[in-house]
Scaffold this motif. Structure first.
Motif, PDB file in Angstrom:
ATOM      1  N   GLU A  39      26.592 123.819 -80.537  1.00 26.82           N
ATOM      2  CA  GLU A  39      25.836 122.910 -81.392  1.00 26.82           C
ATOM      3  C   GLU A  39      24.549 122.476 -80.698  1.00 26.82           C
ATOM      4  OE1 GLU A  39      29.942 120.795 -83.094  1.00 26.82           O
ATOM      5  OE2 GLU A  39      28.577 119.701 -81.757  1.00 26.82           O
ATOM      6  N   ILE A  40      23.555 122.171 -81.501  1.00 30.06           N
ATOM      7  CA  ILE A  40      22.311 121.579 -81.008  1.00 30.06           C
ATOM      8  C   ILE A  40      22.052 120.325 -81.835  1.00 30.06           C
ATOM      9  CG2 ILE A  40      19.819 121.854 -80.742  1.00 30.06           C
ATOM     10  CD1 ILE A  40      20.254 124.811 -80.324  1.00 30.06           C
ATOM     11  N   SER A  41      21.855 119.206 -81.144  1.00 29.55           N
ATOM     12  CA  SER A  41      21.603 117.941 -81.836  1.00 29.55           C
ATOM     13  C   SER A  41      20.246 117.390 -81.431  1.00 29.55           C
ATOM     14  CB  SER A  41      22.702 116.920 -81.504  1.00 29.55           C
ATOM     15  OG  SER A  41      22.630 116.549 -80.133  1.00 29.55           O
ATOM     16  N   LEU A  42      19.717 116.518 -82.276  1.00 32.95           N
ATOM     17  CA  LEU A  42      18.483 115.792 -81.970  1.00 32.95           C
ATOM     18  C   LEU A  42      18.842 114.488 -81.273  1.00 32.95           C
ATOM     19  CD1 LEU A  42      16.103 116.145 -85.054  1.00 32.95           C
ATOM     20  CD2 LEU A  42      15.757 117.016 -82.744  1.00 32.95           C
ATOM     21  N   GLU A  43      18.231 114.256 -80.107  1.00 37.86           N
ATOM     22  CA  GLU A  43      18.575 113.097 -79.298  1.00 37.86           C
ATOM     23  C   GLU A  43      17.314 112.410 -78.770  1.00 37.86           C
ATOM     24  OE1 GLU A  43      21.573 112.059 -79.150  1.00 37.86           O
ATOM     25  OE2 GLU A  43      22.658 113.820 -79.895  1.00 37.86           O
ATOM     26  N   PRO A  44      17.469 111.228 -78.148  1.00 37.07           N
ATOM     27  CA  PRO A  44      16.332 110.591 -77.468  1.00 37.07           C
ATOM     28  C   PRO A  44      15.830 111.477 -76.328  1.00 37.07           C
ATOM     29  CG  PRO A  44      18.145 109.047 -77.770  1.00 37.07           C
ATOM     30  CD  PRO A  44      18.674 110.397 -78.134  1.00 37.07           C
ATOM     31  N   PRO A  45      14.650 111.206 -75.784  1.00 35.42           N
ATOM     32  CA  PRO A  45      14.064 112.079 -74.749  1.00 35.42           C
ATOM     33  C   PRO A  45      14.978 112.345 -73.562  1.00 35.42           C
ATOM     34  CG  PRO A  45      12.441 110.507 -75.522  1.00 35.42           C
ATOM     35  CD  PRO A  45      13.738 110.122 -76.165  1.00 35.42           C
ATOM     36  N   GLY A  46      15.761 111.384 -73.131  1.00 30.65           N
ATOM     37  CA  GLY A  46      16.638 111.585 -71.981  1.00 30.65           C
ATOM     38  C   GLY A  46      17.998 112.137 -72.333  1.00 30.65           C
ATOM     39  N   GLY A  47      18.221 112.428 -73.590  1.00 25.14           N
ATOM     40  CA  GLY A  47      19.522 112.926 -74.012  1.00 25.14           C
ATOM     41  C   GLY A  47      20.396 111.822 -74.563  1.00 25.14           C
ATOM     42  N   PRO A  80      32.869 117.183 -78.238  1.00 25.95           N
ATOM     43  CA  PRO A  80      32.052 118.220 -77.614  1.00 25.95           C
ATOM     44  C   PRO A  80      31.673 117.862 -76.180  1.00 25.95           C
ATOM     45  CG  PRO A  80      30.708 116.909 -79.086  1.00 25.95           C
ATOM     46  CD  PRO A  80      32.120 116.419 -79.250  1.00 25.95           C
ATOM     47  N   THR A  81      31.281 118.877 -75.429  1.00 22.94           N
ATOM     48  CA  THR A  81      30.826 118.714 -74.051  1.00 22.94           C
ATOM     49  C   THR A  81      29.336 119.008 -73.986  1.00 22.94           C
ATOM     50  OG1 THR A  81      32.978 119.368 -73.155  1.00 22.94           O
ATOM     51  CG2 THR A  81      31.076 119.544 -71.681  1.00 22.94           C
ATOM     52  N   SER A  82      28.580 118.123 -73.345  1.00 24.96           N
ATOM     53  CA  SER A  82      27.140 118.330 -73.226  1.00 24.96           C
ATOM     54  C   SER A  82      26.851 119.444 -72.233  1.00 24.96           C
ATOM     55  CB  SER A  82      26.448 117.046 -72.778  1.00 24.96           C
ATOM     56  OG  SER A  82      25.073 117.301 -72.514  1.00 24.96           O
ATOM     57  N   LEU A  83      25.947 120.340 -72.619  1.00 22.94           N
ATOM     58  CA  LEU A  83      25.503 121.417 -71.739  1.00 22.94           C
ATOM     59  C   LEU A  83      24.059 121.210 -71.294  1.00 22.94           C
ATOM     60  CD1 LEU A  83      27.088 124.466 -73.609  1.00 22.94           C
ATOM     61  CD2 LEU A  83      28.027 123.157 -71.705  1.00 22.94           C
ATOM     62  N   GLY A  84      23.479 120.060 -71.627  1.00 30.14           N
ATOM     63  CA  GLY A  84      22.148 119.740 -71.141  1.00 30.14           C
ATOM     64  C   GLY A  84      21.084 119.762 -72.219  1.00 30.14           C
ATOM     65  N   LEU A  85      19.900 119.289 -71.830  1.00 30.02           N
ATOM     66  CA  LEU A  85      18.750 119.277 -72.728  1.00 30.02           C
ATOM     67  C   LEU A  85      18.082 120.643 -72.745  1.00 30.02           C
ATOM     68  CD1 LEU A  85      17.147 115.830 -71.820  1.00 30.02           C
ATOM     69  CD2 LEU A  85      18.575 116.386 -73.799  1.00 30.02           C
ATOM     70  N   ILE A  86      17.536 121.007 -73.882  1.00 32.32           N
ATOM     71  CA  ILE A  86      16.877 122.301 -74.043  1.00 32.32           C
ATOM     72  C   ILE A  86      15.403 122.142 -73.686  1.00 32.32           C
ATOM     73  CG2 ILE A  86      16.305 124.128 -75.671  1.00 32.32           C
ATOM     74  CD1 ILE A  86      18.799 123.334 -77.254  1.00 32.32           C
ATOM     75  N   LEU A 138       8.908 119.653 -81.661  1.00 31.65           N
ATOM     76  CA  LEU A 138       9.618 118.437 -82.021  1.00 31.65           C
ATOM     77  C   LEU A 138       8.648 117.267 -82.106  1.00 31.65           C
ATOM     78  CD1 LEU A 138      12.797 118.687 -79.771  1.00 31.65           C
ATOM     79  CD2 LEU A 138      12.618 119.165 -82.212  1.00 31.65           C
ATOM     80  N   GLU A 139       9.013 116.313 -82.930  1.00 24.70           N
ATOM     81  CA  GLU A 139       8.205 115.105 -82.993  1.00 24.70           C
ATOM     82  C   GLU A 139       8.338 114.333 -81.688  1.00 24.70           C
ATOM     83  OE1 GLU A 139      10.681 111.840 -85.245  1.00 24.70           O
ATOM     84  OE2 GLU A 139      10.779 113.726 -86.369  1.00 24.70           O
ATOM     85  N   GLU A 140       7.345 113.566 -81.367  1.00 20.99           N
ATOM     86  CA  GLU A 140       7.345 112.829 -80.108  1.00 20.99           C
ATOM     87  C   GLU A 140       8.523 111.862 -80.057  1.00 20.99           C
ATOM     88  OE1 GLU A 140       4.220 110.138 -77.433  1.00 20.99           O
ATOM     89  OE2 GLU A 140       3.642 110.972 -79.381  1.00 20.99           O
ATOM     90  N   GLY A 141       9.126 111.774 -78.883  1.00 20.12           N
ATOM     91  CA  GLY A 141      10.260 110.871 -78.718  1.00 20.12           C
ATOM     92  C   GLY A 141      11.587 111.480 -79.110  1.00 20.12           C
ATOM     93  N   ARG A 142      11.641 112.800 -79.269  1.00 19.14           N
ATOM     94  CA  ARG A 142      12.887 113.474 -79.628  1.00 19.14           C
ATOM     95  C   ARG A 142      13.121 114.641 -78.675  1.00 19.14           C
ATOM     96  NH1 ARG A 142      16.197 110.761 -82.704  1.00 19.14           N
ATOM     97  NH2 ARG A 142      16.703 112.286 -84.312  1.00 19.14           N
ATOM     98  N   ALA A 143      14.369 114.989 -78.482  1.00 21.51           N
ATOM     99  CA  ALA A 143      14.740 116.124 -77.637  1.00 21.51           C
ATOM    100  C   ALA A 143      15.937 116.819 -78.271  1.00 21.51           C
ATOM    101  CB  ALA A 143      15.084 115.660 -76.222  1.00 21.51           C
ATOM    102  N   MET A 144      16.105 118.079 -77.929  1.00 19.62           N
ATOM    103  CA  MET A 144      17.262 118.831 -78.411  1.00 19.62           C
ATOM    104  C   MET A 144      18.277 118.963 -77.280  1.00 19.62           C
ATOM    105  SD  MET A 144      15.782 121.823 -80.935  1.00 19.62           S
ATOM    106  CE  MET A 144      14.631 122.487 -79.733  1.00 19.62           C
TER     107      MET A 144
END
Length: 231
Positions: free
Chosen positions: A201-209, A173-179, A155-161
């Motif tokens: 589902e998997i979404s692209l989010e900020p580093p902390g979710g 949807p219900t969050s199941l946590g960061l990958i 992933l590019e810096e500053g992004r999380a799944m």
């Protein structure tokens, strides 16, 4: 003869990986592989595409008498023992009565002690935009979800799944946590029990979710849980 049309060659590679070619066609393809780099690449692509689906096949033990049957079928195997002498009707009726009682007793024990059948495994394969397997998701009987990456993603810096679930009938949807970066995650879904039809589902989010508890970035992978082996 190995076809020259790209689509036909791709189909041939898929059939080779699936093992559906007859012996002559498979031998012809084996002979062509050393000098055909494109065909080798197509086979590797199909192996990578189909490998995640292997987990859908439940392991099955061979019959306990398989080796005995193989040994009996080999040349030089000992002949079966001769049939016993014919018994009289009285002996037959006595034997039948004793045998029937034993079968009934055994059946009663089986019905009482037989464990309840396990619920079907729920699984899904999340695909890329090019329909390539990217993630395998499995729900175990305890309600936990197991996520595994087929191919590691950078992933590019500053992004999380972030992983999400959406049960049938729900609107959010219900969050199941960061990958994690290694691409493997096991989570307890809590009160949201996995069920057929649940969206993963998997979404692209900020580093902390996601800061809102809902996906704020694009949904990059999505799939629906189904019972393993169902069509």
């Amino acid at each position: 003869m190995i076809p020259t049309d790209p689509q036909d060659r791709d189909i041939l590679a898929a059939e080779y990986v699936l093992g559906t070619l007859d012996a002559r066609a498979a031998a012809e393809l084996d002979a062509a592989l050393p000098g055909d780099a494109a065909l080798r690449a197509a086979i590797r692509e199909w192996e990578a595409r189909l490998a995640p689906l292997m987990v859908l096949a439940a392991p099955e033990a061979p019959p306990p008498d398989l080796w005995d049957r193989i040994e009996r079928a080999l040349p030089g195997a000992p002949r079966p023992a001769p049939a016993p002498k014919r018994r009289g009707w009285l002996d037959l009726w006595r034997g039948w009565a004793i045998g029937a009682s034993a079968v009934a007793a055994g059946l009663a024990v089986v019905l009482v002690t037989r464990p309840a059948p396990e619920p079907p495994r729920l699984m899904t394969v999340l695909l890329t935009q090019r329909d390539q397997p990217a993630w395998v998701v499995e729900a175990d009987p305890s309600g936990r979800l197991h996520l595994a990456s087929v191919t590691p993603r950078r992933l590019e810096e500053g992004r999380a799944m972030q992983l999400w679930s959406l049960a049938p009938g729900e609107t959010a949807p219900t969050s199941l946590g960061l990958i994690p970066p290694e691409g493997r995650l096991t989570v307890n879904t809590g009160g949201v029990r996995p069920e057929p039809g649940m969206l993963i589902e998997i979404s692209l989010e900020p580093p902390g979710g996601s800061p809102t508890g809902r996906p704020t970035g694009p949904i990059i992978f999505i799939g629906r849980l189904t019972a393993a082996g169902s069509s």
